[in-house]
Design a protein around this motif. Structure first.
Motif: not given
Length: 488
Positions: A6, A10, A312, A414
């Motif tokens: 993850t 990112s 984001g 996410l």
């Protein structure tokens, strides 16, 4: 804290966005942007609700187009959802929802003209593809146990109506209501291509520098969205749906010969209409790809990736505004109002406003996309964070945000972000109509030059790009085992 895949994902997307900034045009070219921005905000706080006699008519038509388009889209989508397991149906739905409502409107304008059917179909067709996908997912997740308790000779239709529909009704109704809100935003921006909805009057007010008039229109639109729970009641829906067609306006009559010519001549590649034939297709395609498709794809991808990361960042900064773990009721109420404004303002309208204030560049598009989508994700993550129970000795302030809440909501964050990826791509392409050099710019230029064959080819390329991003987003969510998206 976070799982390493993850974190790596990112940082990969962050790095791509930073590299994209090196190639993006984000300059402010207006001579005095702060003065213009001040004039705009002054117009918002001093709205003139009585300057335009057609304003209430525009609002009524905005609502009417939304109701008729969403109603047709939901009915068609429900029927398609019943056979969504068939591959041709899934491909058809993916294709129609990959083309933005404004692109559909531009297509229908060429042969229907400024007829209400143009606006209705521009909303109904892509929404049918969206409804089919979501409805099918909801129906698939229905509890199978009630179906096993039915008598052996129960028919398929009876079993469907008495088992699946009751189990899924709340989810179907909730998503349809959410899509109606989206339909109001879609209906409003149809005015930017000449249909008599709110966007038409908003563009006119801005072009003349009447900021108080524009402020009044925006405020009325926010009130319209915010008060939907008060005036959109289940018992009144039949009245709205049956009455809405009578308030669409008449428009110009449809010339059916233009419809036939569009499909048999206008969209046929020009070499096939001339003496060159198939021998000239290579040069025609090559010229279009080099001079239009490739620059459009490049700018669309760059703008999308920068806007995705900006979305984001804004979402992570915004969700504490409504989380019960930060501040008191007054602060959360203010946060809710702020996020409602962010997510209720269509990206197209916000980008148009910022372009008028800052000048033509990618910056207005990035800010518009990030604010709208960041407001949506921030709202969803804020609600999710409020359901998290913290220890009695949990830290407060920045430590609570950094070490307690963000790690717990990050995977859901996410998932929402990658879900919005394809939507941001769709909006990025259409923002080209405003003068930003994405695929929409070249589509609009081809239509203005009466090159409908090139316009249709570029729209097909845009749809293919959107489908590709959607598939990639699904792959990443599945690879990272991110949670499934809620229906809204």
């Amino acid at each position: 804290m976070f799982q390493s895949p993850t974190v790596r994902t990112s940082f990969i997307f962050l790095a791509i966005a930073l590299v994209g900034l090196l190639f993006a045009d984000i300059a402010i070219t207006a001579s005095n942007p702060w003065r213009d921005l001040g004039n705009f905000f002054f117009g918002v706080v001093t709205p003139n609700f009585f300057s335009n006699e057609g304003l209430m008519t525009a609002l009524l038509r905005t609502v009417s187009f939304a109701f008729v388009g969403v109603a047709l889209g939901s009915i068609s989508g429900f029927l398609l959802a019943l056979v969504y397991r068939w591959l041709p149906v899934r491909i058809l739905c993916a294709f129609v929802r990959a083309i933005h409502e404004l692109f559909w409107a531009l297509i229908f304008l060429q042969f229907f003209g400024f007829h209400p059917l143009t606006g209705v179909l521009a909303i109904a067709i892509p929404y049918a593809g969206i409804f089919a996908k979501v409805y099918s997912e909801i129906l698939e997740e229905a509890d199978p146990e009630p179906g096993r308790l039915l008598p052996p000779r129960t028919g398929v239709i009876s079993a469907f109506l008495y088992t699946k529909i009751p189990d899924c009704w709340v989810q179907l109704r909730t998503y349809t209501a959410y899509r109606l809100e989206c339909g109001l935003r879609s209906s409003a921006i149809l005015g930017f291509v000449g249909l008599p909805t709110l966007g038409f009057y908003l563009e006119s007010a801005f072009s003349q520098g009447h900021y108080s008039d524009a402020g009044a229109m925006l405020i009325l639109f926010y009130v319209l969205i915010a008060t939907m729970p008060l005036w959109v009641k289940p018992k009144l829906l039949p009245v709205y749906i049956l009455g809405a067609p009578f308030f669409l306006g008449e428009g110009l009559p449809i010339v059916w010969s233009n419809v036939g010519r569009f499909f048999t001549q206008d969209i046929v590649p020009s070499p096939l209409r001339g003496e060159e034939g198939w021998a000239g297709m290579g040069a025609w395609l090559g010229d279009m790809f080099v001079n239009q498709a490739m620059p459009g794809i490049w700018n669309t991808v760059i703008l999308t990736q920068v806007a995705l990361v900006a979305t984001g960042i804004i979402a992570l900064l915004a969700f504490p505004l409504i989380s019960t773990h930060f501040g008191g009721p007054v602060r959360r109420t203010s946060g809710h109002v702020f996020l409602v404004i962010m997510r209720s303002t269509p990206e197209y309208i916000l980008a148009y406003i910022l372009l008028q204030l800052w000048g033509p560049s990618m910056l207005p598009a990035v800010v518009a996309l990030a604010l709208h989508n960041g407001g949506i994700i921030g709202h969803l993550i804020g609600r999710q964070s409020s359901s998290i129970r913290l220890r009695s000795d949990a830290p407060s302030g920045l430590s609570r945000y950094t070490y307690e809440l963000v790690p717990r909501v990050y995977r859901s964050f996410l998932a929402f972000l990658f879900y919005r990826w394809e939507i941001i791509m769709r909006e990025t392409a259409i923002l080209g109509i405003l003068g930003i050099y994405t695929l929409g710019f070249y589509v609009d230029s081809a239509i203005q030059n009466i090159q409908f064959d090139r316009a249709m080819m570029l729209i097909l390329i845009t749809a293919s790009l959107n489908i590709g991003v959607d598939v990639l987003g699904r792959f990443i969510r599945r690879k990272l085992a991110l949670q499934t998206m809620p229906t809204c």
